[in-house]
Design a protein around this motif. Structure first.
Motif, PDB file in Angstrom:
ATOM      1  N   ILE A 196     -10.279   7.424 -33.214  1.00 43.52           N
ATOM      2  CA  ILE A 196     -11.672   6.998 -33.083  1.00 43.52           C
ATOM      3  C   ILE A 196     -11.792   5.500 -32.800  1.00 43.52           C
ATOM      4  N   THR A 197     -10.746   4.713 -33.068  1.00 41.51           N
ATOM      5  CA  THR A 197     -10.787   3.279 -32.751  1.00 41.51           C
ATOM      6  C   THR A 197     -10.247   2.975 -31.359  1.00 41.51           C
ATOM      7  N   ASN A 198      -9.667   3.985 -30.719  1.00 41.68           N
ATOM      8  CA  ASN A 198      -9.128   3.795 -29.373  1.00 41.68           C
ATOM      9  C   ASN A 198      -9.247   5.099 -28.566  1.00 41.68           C
ATOM     10  N   PRO A 199     -10.458   5.645 -28.452  1.00 39.25           N
ATOM     11  CA  PRO A 199     -10.605   6.948 -27.799  1.00 39.25           C
ATOM     12  C   PRO A 199     -10.289   6.879 -26.306  1.00 39.25           C
ATOM     13  N   LYS A 200      -9.716   7.957 -25.813  1.00 44.22           N
ATOM     14  CA  LYS A 200      -9.375   8.076 -24.395  1.00 44.22           C
ATOM     15  C   LYS A 200      -9.840   9.440 -23.897  1.00 44.22           C
ATOM     16  N   GLN A 201      -9.740   9.635 -22.602  1.00 41.31           N
ATOM     17  CA  GLN A 201     -10.134  10.924 -22.040  1.00 41.31           C
ATOM     18  C   GLN A 201      -9.256  11.271 -20.854  1.00 41.31           C
ATOM     19  N   LYS A 202      -9.128  12.568 -20.629  1.00 46.83           N
ATOM     20  CA  LYS A 202      -8.466  13.071 -19.426  1.00 46.83           C
ATOM     21  C   LYS A 202      -9.316  14.204 -18.878  1.00 46.83           C
ATOM     22  N   THR A 203      -9.654  14.112 -17.603  1.00 51.65           N
ATOM     23  CA  THR A 203     -10.451  15.142 -16.946  1.00 51.65           C
ATOM     24  C   THR A 203      -9.574  15.875 -15.948  1.00 51.65           C
ATOM     25  N   VAL A 204      -9.550  17.191 -16.034  1.00 47.73           N
ATOM     26  CA  VAL A 204      -8.739  17.998 -15.133  1.00 47.73           C
ATOM     27  C   VAL A 204      -9.615  19.085 -14.521  1.00 47.73           C
ATOM     28  N   VAL A 224     -15.358   4.024 -31.891  1.00 49.72           N
ATOM     29  CA  VAL A 224     -15.722   3.280 -30.686  1.00 49.72           C
ATOM     30  C   VAL A 224     -16.274   4.265 -29.651  1.00 49.72           C
ATOM     31  N   PRO A 225     -17.435   4.005 -29.066  1.00 47.68           N
ATOM     32  CA  PRO A 225     -17.956   4.914 -28.039  1.00 47.68           C
ATOM     33  C   PRO A 225     -16.980   5.025 -26.862  1.00 47.68           C
ATOM     34  N   LEU A 226     -16.816   6.234 -26.371  1.00 47.41           N
ATOM     35  CA  LEU A 226     -15.976   6.481 -25.202  1.00 47.41           C
ATOM     36  C   LEU A 226     -16.891   6.601 -23.995  1.00 47.41           C
ATOM     37  N   THR A 227     -16.781   5.646 -23.071  1.00 50.02           N
ATOM     38  CA  THR A 227     -17.631   5.612 -21.888  1.00 50.02           C
ATOM     39  C   THR A 227     -16.756   5.611 -20.644  1.00 50.02           C
ATOM     40  N   PHE A 228     -17.074   6.499 -19.706  1.00 49.56           N
ATOM     41  CA  PHE A 228     -16.289   6.564 -18.481  1.00 49.56           C
ATOM     42  C   PHE A 228     -17.122   7.193 -17.371  1.00 49.56           C
ATOM     43  N   ALA A 229     -16.687   6.993 -16.139  1.00 51.09           N
ATOM     44  CA  ALA A 229     -17.323   7.613 -14.978  1.00 51.09           C
ATOM     45  C   ALA A 229     -16.330   8.579 -14.351  1.00 51.09           C
ATOM     46  N   GLN A 230     -16.848   9.707 -13.888  1.00 54.48           N
ATOM     47  CA  GLN A 230     -15.984  10.728 -13.300  1.00 54.48           C
ATOM     48  C   GLN A 230     -16.620  11.264 -12.024  1.00 54.48           C
ATOM     49  N   ASN A 231     -15.792  11.461 -11.020  1.00 54.20           N
ATOM     50  CA  ASN A 231     -16.279  11.992  -9.741  1.00 54.20           C
ATOM     51  C   ASN A 231     -16.127  13.513  -9.729  1.00 54.20           C
ATOM     52  N   PHE A 232     -17.234  14.223  -9.522  1.00 55.53           N
ATOM     53  CA  PHE A 232     -17.225  15.679  -9.535  1.00 55.53           C
ATOM     54  C   PHE A 232     -17.577  16.226  -8.152  1.00 55.53           C
ATOM     55  N   GLN A 233     -16.945  17.338  -7.790  1.00 55.85           N
ATOM     56  CA  GLN A 233     -17.215  18.000  -6.521  1.00 55.85           C
ATOM     57  C   GLN A 233     -17.979  19.301  -6.761  1.00 55.85           C
ATOM     58  N   GLY A 234     -18.921  19.579  -5.893  1.00 49.59           N
ATOM     59  CA  GLY A 234     -19.751  20.762  -6.036  1.00 49.59           C
ATOM     60  C   GLY A 234     -18.952  22.045  -5.950  1.00 49.59           C
TER      61      GLY A 234
END
Length: 264
Positions: free
Chosen positions: A126-134, A104-114
């Protein structure tokens, strides 16, 4: 503009050199603008801990970034440092490009600071992909040490226990009681010295193991889950525990792995 410097002895040599410089002077237009101000950009790395991922490509605002595909255990870019993205919310997609894939495609939006650095971890299945951004809080030491942090991204349909990371050189834990999907802060680690790191159930003092099937030369058995690292002075590393948490003699389709990649 290209300039050729020629060192010549005597006046006649200087005259010849001047002629060469005049005849070889060209106006060269830069094909790509040089970017040396990153205050309006963020630096991002992506680590694929998604179980059984393959042929993965990373898209930011619909633009493909990687030239070769990524699979479970891949980091992009592989050389450290990361890729540039603009500030504000950016749309990410991580997907398998095979038309018949079950991922399953993993699609998300993330706010980044310069001016900041980030790491995106993809995980689960792959059937339930997730993400964590740190945020990757790089602290370049002024002494001879390096830095390391730990991310815990194994998969299980059931709750999994916290883990410790044990250092053979220190004869002590360098990370303790880390919960699933946690990413620790960076801590100092000695550089130039090879160390073996083991993953343990929190507080147990016992190394976790994988089942190893028999080969023509090696009998079947269990082996400790470990990673070997020789840190370079002033570099920063991330240690990741990934794979199927329930690996055993009867359920070993997704072996648990402890691996290291460079952030800087």
């Amino acid at each position: 503009m290209k300039t050729f410097k020629i060192i010549a002895a005597g006046v006649s040599g200087l005259i010849v050199a001047g002629s060469v410089m005049i005849s070889c002077t060209k106006n060269v237009q830069e094909a790509t603008a040089l970017k040396d101000d990153f205050s309006n950009n963020a630096i991002v790395q992506l680590y694929v801990a998604t179980v059984n991922a393959s042929r993965n490509y990373v898209y930011v605002d619909a633009q493909a970034l990687n030239g070769s595909s990524l699979s479970s255990g891949s980091v992009f870019p592989g050389t450290g440092y990361g890729f540039n993205v603009g500030t504000g919310f950016r749309g990410f997609t991580v997907r398998d490009t095979l038309s018949t894939t079950t991922q399953v495609p993993l699609t998300f939006a993330q706010n980044f600071q310069g001016g900041k650095s980030y790491t995106v971890f993809t995980y689960d299945t792959i059937t339930n992909p997730k993400q964590k951004t740190v945020e990757t809080l790089i602290d370049v030491p002024t002494d001879t040490t390096a830095r390391i942090r730990f991310g815990y991204f194994t998969y299980s349909p059931n709750d999994v226990p916290a883990v410790d990371i044990f250092s053979v050189k220190r004869k002590a834990n360098i990370f303790s009681n880390v919960m699933l999907t946690d990413v620790t802060d960076f801590v100092p680690i000695a550089s130039g010295i090879t160390d073996t790191l083991f993953v343990r159930l929190a507080g147990s003092g016992v190394n976790l193991q994988n089942f190893r099937p028999a080969t023509p030369t090696v009998p079947a058995g269990f082996v400790d889950i470990s990673a070997i690292i020789t840190p370079t002075i002033r570099r920063s590393y991330t240690l990741v525990f990934r794979g199927g948490f329930r690996a055993s003699a009867t359920n070993n389709a997704t072996v648990r792995t402890l691996s290291v990649f460079i952030n800087r």
